[in-house]
Design an enzyme around this catalytic site. Structure first.
Site, short mmCIF file in Angstrom:
data_model
loop_
_atom_site.label_atom_id
_atom_site.label_comp_id
_atom_site.label_asym_id
_atom_site.label_seq_id
_atom_site.Cartn_x
_atom_site.Cartn_y
_atom_site.Cartn_z
N SER A 123 0.83 -1.21 0.00
CA SER A 123 0.00 0.00 0.00
C SER A 123 0.86 1.25 0.00
O SER A 123 0.35 2.34 -0.22
CB SER A 123 -0.86 0.06 1.27
N ASN B 39 -5.19 5.90 -1.68
CA ASN B 39 -4.80 6.29 -0.32
C ASN B 39 -4.27 7.73 -0.25
O ASN B 39 -4.35 8.36 0.79
CB ASN B 39 -3.77 5.31 0.25
N GLU C 17 -5.38 -0.98 -8.41
CA GLU C 17 -4.42 0.04 -8.89
C GLU C 17 -3.22 -0.69 -9.46
O GLU C 17 -2.65 -1.57 -8.81
CB GLU C 17 -3.95 0.92 -7.72
N HIS D 224 -2.09 -3.53 -6.78
CA HIS D 224 -2.67 -3.12 -5.49
C HIS D 224 -4.17 -3.34 -5.44
O HIS D 224 -4.95 -2.56 -6.01
CB HIS D 224 -2.32 -1.64 -5.24
P1 NAD Z 1 -1.72 -9.69 7.03
O1 NAD Z 1 -0.95 -9.38 8.25
O2 NAD Z 1 -3.16 -10.08 7.13
O3 NAD Z 1 -0.99 -10.89 6.21
C1 NAD Z 1 0.39 -10.93 5.96
C2 NAD Z 1 0.81 -12.39 5.84
O4 NAD Z 1 2.17 -12.43 5.38
C3 NAD Z 1 0.77 -13.17 7.17
O5 NAD Z 1 -0.03 -14.33 7.03
C4 NAD Z 1 2.24 -13.54 7.41
O6 NAD Z 1 2.42 -14.81 8.02
C5 NAD Z 1 2.79 -13.54 5.98
N1 NAD Z 1 4.23 -13.41 5.89
C6 NAD Z 1 5.07 -12.65 6.62
N2 NAD Z 1 6.35 -12.85 6.24
C7 NAD Z 1 6.31 -13.75 5.21
C8 NAD Z 1 7.31 -14.35 4.41
N3 NAD Z 1 8.61 -14.07 4.56
N4 NAD Z 1 6.93 -15.25 3.47
C9 NAD Z 1 5.62 -15.55 3.31
N5 NAD Z 1 4.62 -15.00 4.05
C10 NAD Z 1 4.97 -14.12 4.99
O7 NAD Z 1 -1.54 -8.43 6.07
P2 NAD Z 1 -2.49 -7.93 4.88
O8 NAD Z 1 -3.47 -6.96 5.42
O9 NAD Z 1 -2.96 -9.12 4.10
O10 NAD Z 1 -1.45 -7.09 4.00
C11 NAD Z 1 -0.57 -7.71 3.08
C12 NAD Z 1 -0.06 -6.68 2.10
O11 NAD Z 1 -1.17 -6.10 1.41
C13 NAD Z 1 0.71 -5.52 2.72
O12 NAD Z 1 1.76 -5.15 1.86
C14 NAD Z 1 -0.35 -4.42 2.81
O13 NAD Z 1 0.19 -3.12 2.78
C15 NAD Z 1 -1.13 -4.68 1.54
N6 NAD Z 1 -2.51 -4.16 1.53
C16 NAD Z 1 -3.31 -4.27 2.64
C17 NAD Z 1 -4.62 -3.78 2.59
C18 NAD Z 1 -5.53 -3.89 3.79
O14 NAD Z 1 -6.57 -3.22 3.83
N7 NAD Z 1 -5.23 -4.74 4.76
C19 NAD Z 1 -5.12 -3.20 1.41
C20 NAD Z 1 -4.30 -3.15 0.27
C21 NAD Z 1 -2.99 -3.62 0.35
#
Ligand code: NAD
Length: 291
Positions: A119, A190, A152, A140
């Site tokens: 993000s 964002n 995006e 994204h």
């Molecule tokens: P989350 O915490 O729910 O999930 C992240 C996952 O990554 C976890 O299950 C963790 O175990 C895993 N992980 C960590 N290190 C790892 C590795 N080395 N290898 C494999 N897996 C690994 O987070 P999320 O909300 O799903 O966010 C994930 C990404 O998406 C981030 O970059 C975030 O910025 C982006 N994002 C989030 C949102 C939102 O609203 N939550 C929206 C758009 C983008």
């Protein structure tokens, strides 16, 4: 380039949603996470969400079963080597993402497109640490992925036209809509949304309105489906603060300074829905404003 197999790194909130929509669109999905528990939870969530779509008549039972069968989970990152496209959706920390790309790259085909669902982290900087900056870009999704229409697509400075076109074709096949963004802090959604939420928190901080009056003003006065404080609780106040800090640092403009009240909520651990308390308290039957 024909994309058939999609590798997804990270099976959290976003990773499971991405696996869900990709498999339903007919792609073969390889889903990996360091945590076996996260992979199990992701499959349970995907099945639960697909069942709900079947219940609403949006997905046929046979399509649900075929989608689930197209997803393979693994804790071994190198199993993603045969992917045509990789979408990294792991924890939002640059060192984590860099380590993933470093470990994965030796196993990839030279043609594999690498993308990140970040993000806020610079796509150009992530790309520069890989062996293929021209085949690297931002992919994204919005949360919740199966529901939100927008994706995006973010070009790094080196991203080539073929890579962009291949990712756009995937978005088209998902039946979603792509918005093309250049690689500047927080991209488009964002960049606009977070300062609005931050301003709503300032409006509360300065006593211009209460939680309820601010949310109902934007719902009824600007036709927003959710009020900004309600939406902040849904996104997570820690996430909102982190994105404001990215805007503030990356654009060096005081108009992006995070509201001290937002910082205070995060310091208290009142992060919104996920911790049951934010601008509203969710521990009872109905949300109650906390100010
Ligand atoms: P989350 O915490 O729910 O999930 C992240 C996952 O990554 C976890 O299950 C963790 O175990 C895993 N992980 C960590 N290190 C790892 C590795 N080395 N290898 C494999 N897996 C690994 O987070 P999320 O909300 O799903 O966010 C994930 C990404 O998406 C981030 O970059 C975030 O910025 C982006 N994002 C989030 C949102 C939102 O609203 N939550 C929206 C758009 C983008």
């Amino acid at each position: 380039m024909e994309i058939q197999t999609i590798g997804i790194v990270g099976a959290g909130q976003m990773g499971n949603g991405i696996a869900h929509v990709m498999a339903l669109a007919g792609y073969d999905v390889l889903l990996t996470d360091v945590s076996a528990d996260a992979l199990q939870k992701a499959m349970d969530t995907i099945k639960g969400n697909l069942d709900r779509q079947v219940g609403r008549g949006k997905v046929a039972e046979a399509d649900r079963d075929a989608a689930v069968a197209r997803i393979i989970t693994t804790q071994t990152l190198s199993d993603l080597g045969q992917s045509d496209l990789v979408i990294e959706a792991a924890t939002e920390r640059e060192t984590v993402k860099q380590a993933i790309f470093e470990d994965l790259i030796p196993h990839l085909k030279p043609t594999t497109i690498l993308t990140s669902n970040t993000s806020s982290i610079s796509i150009t900087r992530l790309a520069s640490r890989t062996d293929r900056p021209e085949k690297f870009m931002g992919f994204h999704f919005m949360n919740p992925v199966p529901v939100m229409q927008l994706v995006e697509l973010i070009r790094g400075i080196a991203t080539d036209k073929e890579t962009f076109a291949a990712c756009r074709a995937v978005v088209d096949k998902l039946g979603k809509t792509a918005a093309s963004a250049e690689d500047f802090p927080a991209f488009i959604v964002n960049r606009i949304l977070m300062p609005m939420i931050n301003e709503a928190v300032y409006t509360l901080y300065e006593g211009v309105g209460s939680v309820e009056s601010i949310d109902s003003s934007l719902k009824l006065g600007a036709n927003h489906p959710m009020g900004p404080l309600e939406l902040a609780d849904f996104i997570g106040l820690d996430t909102c603060l982190a994105i404001m800090n990215v805007l503030h640092d990356g654009l060096a403009d005081t108009k992006y300074r995070p509201c001290p009240l937002l910082t205070k909520y995060v310091e208290a651990g009142w992060l919104g829905r996920k911790s049951q308390r934010g601008f509203y308290d969710y521990r009872g039957d109905v949300p109650v404003p906390t100010r």
